[in-house]
Design an enzyme around this catalytic site. Structure first.
Site, mmCIF file in Angstrom:
data_model
loop_
_atom_site.group_PDB
_atom_site.id
_atom_site.type_symbol
_atom_site.label_atom_id
_atom_site.label_comp_id
_atom_site.label_asym_id
_atom_site.label_seq_id
_atom_site.Cartn_x
_atom_site.Cartn_y
_atom_site.Cartn_z
ATOM 1 C CE LYS A 114 -4.022 -4.467 0.738
ATOM 2 N NZ LYS A 114 -4.477 -3.738 2.017
ATOM 3 C CG ASP A 126 -1.771 -1.033 0.992
ATOM 4 O OD1 ASP A 126 -1.518 -1.806 0.797
ATOM 5 O OD2 ASP A 126 -2.608 -1.249 1.841
ATOM 6 C CB CYS A 137 -2.041 -3.220 5.215
ATOM 7 S SG CYS A 137 -3.822 -2.693 4.788
#
Ligand SMILES: [Zn+2]
Length: 191
Positions: free
Chosen positions: A96, A14, A140
């Site tokens: 995702k 990310d 994450c």
């Protein structure tokens, strides 16, 4: 510690503008890790870049009762991979949180337990060891590293190339990493 391109993969979690200072879900100093991650990526032959990639009205958004402001809308500029990790260095992208009703902190499976296919992809490429970097350390990165270890990979979090949402999370997350067989390493120790 020597990087072995034949069996090591870099998982960049990310690294997206919406998580950078100025973005709606800014992680403090999130922009500071982008250049060194790009530099590190050159030394791997498998680089997976994950992207938070949400539809409008996603379950994780505060308006829907979730914990987060609106962020990483699919196709938006804030959801793109940061320019310091150019396309030429990325082997595969993994998006995702794409289902409206399910969030996904981990790159290996969503919060409902549905596998993303990342584990199989890495094993097919002969990858045995994962180096995990990116944002955010306490969400994450944490979930991806723990699930990677649970999937049978040797997992190292490159600690200086992550940043947390909550700086007070360090001790708790370090405990989770230790319990989950996830090691910490500094990028300066990689050759
Ligand atoms: Zn999200």
């Amino acid at each position: 510690m020597r990087i072995d391109p034949t069996k090591d993969a870099l998982i960049v979690v990310d690294l997206q503008p919406d998580f950078m200072p100025g973005g709606p879900l800014a992680v403090s100093e999130g922009d500071r890790i982008a250049v060194p991650i790009g530099r590190l990526a050159r030394r791997f032959s498998t680089v997976v870049a994950t992207q938070d990639w949400h539809p409008e009205g996603h379950v994780s958004f505060a308006r829907q009762g979730g914990p987060w402001p609106i962020h990483c809308l699919a196709g938006s500029r804030g959801a793109a991979v940061h320019g310091d990790l150019p396309d030429t260095l990325v082997t595969s992208y993994l998006r995702k949180g794409t289902r409206k009703d399910v969030d996904s902190y981990s790159a290996f499976c969503d919060d409902a337990g549905l596998a993303t296919g990342l584990g199989g992809y890495l094993k097919e490429r002969g990858v045995a060891r994962l180096f995990v970097v990116g944002l955010a350390r306490d969400y994450c990165v944490r979930a991806t590293a723990l699930d990677g270890a649970a999937a049978g990979f040797e997992v190292l979090v490159v600690d200086d190339l992550t940043r947390p949402v909550d700086p007070a999370s360090r001790a708790r997350v370090d405990g989770d990493f230790a319990a989950g067989q996830v090691a910490l390493v500094d990028s300066a120790a990689l050759s």
